[in-house]
Design an enzyme around this catalytic site. Sequence first.
Site, PDB file in Angstrom:
ATOM      1  N   ARG A  97     -25.285  91.545 -42.470  1.00  0.00           N
ATOM      2  CA  ARG A  97     -26.290  92.438 -43.049  1.00  0.00           C
ATOM      3  C   ARG A  97     -25.649  93.577 -43.812  1.00  0.00           C
ATOM      4  NH1 ARG A  97     -30.644  91.155 -38.848  1.00  0.00           N
ATOM      5  NH2 ARG A  97     -32.450  92.376 -39.423  1.00  0.00           N
ATOM      6  N   ARG A 145     -46.615  89.099 -36.256  1.00  0.00           N
ATOM      7  CA  ARG A 145     -45.715  88.142 -35.583  1.00  0.00           C
ATOM      8  C   ARG A 145     -45.899  88.215 -34.073  1.00  0.00           C
ATOM      9  NH1 ARG A 145     -39.641  88.103 -37.309  1.00  0.00           N
ATOM     10  NH2 ARG A 145     -39.840  90.371 -37.103  1.00  0.00           N
TER      11      ARG A 145
END
Length: 217
Positions: A88, A127
């Site tokens: 990342r 989610r």
Amino acid sequence: MYILLMGPPGAGKGTQAAKLVEEFKIPHISTGDMFRQAVKEGTPLGKQAKEFMDAGKLVPDSVTIGIVKERLAKADCKKGFILDGFPRTLEQAEALGKTLLALGINLTRVVNINVPHGDLVSRVTGRRICKSCGRAFHVEFNPSTKGENCDACGGQLYQRADDSEATVVNRLSVYDAQTQPLIAYYEQQGLYTEIDGRQPIDKVYEGVVKSLKVERA
Ligand code: ADP
Ligand code: AMP
């Protein structure tokens, strides 16, 4: 097959990884899952990671790189893996490059699942994750047929602590500042493919598999 799945939070990396695991029988290595497990178990790693995760910030590179190096050295990674949520940062990408070189592994492809930021807040806030098997559902876009329980294993569904609207906004700006630059990094290496992640899950999967240029049964 050594696959690196990229994309902003909520793009569908975990959803696609689960399908790849089923078809290609290679391990799914998600740094987010590893940190959540450590938090759940209350380990020193979990205690270190929690404050960063709750704030939607990245866990420091020194911590994250160490756990991935350890994981990639395990025997089950020899035949392949799906890396999800790592690297990342540029520092993580460079460390990954060195680790793979030492292991004699070449990445097959870096697949970026691209979804505009405008679609991601609802993806993330809707989610729901299975407590037992980790499968991701969505209250509207990908609901479980068993309501609050998992379609696959019957486990209870829950909402991640960091899937609130405020934290998602932070996570998206962290992505833009620190992770987006990796696209150019992997483009330069000739490994990069972008898939339109706004398509239905099965269509995205077709694109992912096509990018790997593998024969299917
Ligand atoms: P990531 O691992 O990239 O953070 P997930 O795979 O957990 O993302 O997906 C985020 C949410 O979006 C989940 O609720 C999932 O069910 C849903 N989702 C995944 N792929 C799609 C898609 N192609 N279309 C609509 N919803 C999707
Ligand atoms: P994810 O499950 O990929 O959405 O990750 C959840 C959270 O875990 C992130 O918001 C970060 O706090 C932390 N995390 C996961 N992967 C990394 C990584 N490669 N580097 C730093 N922090 C990470």
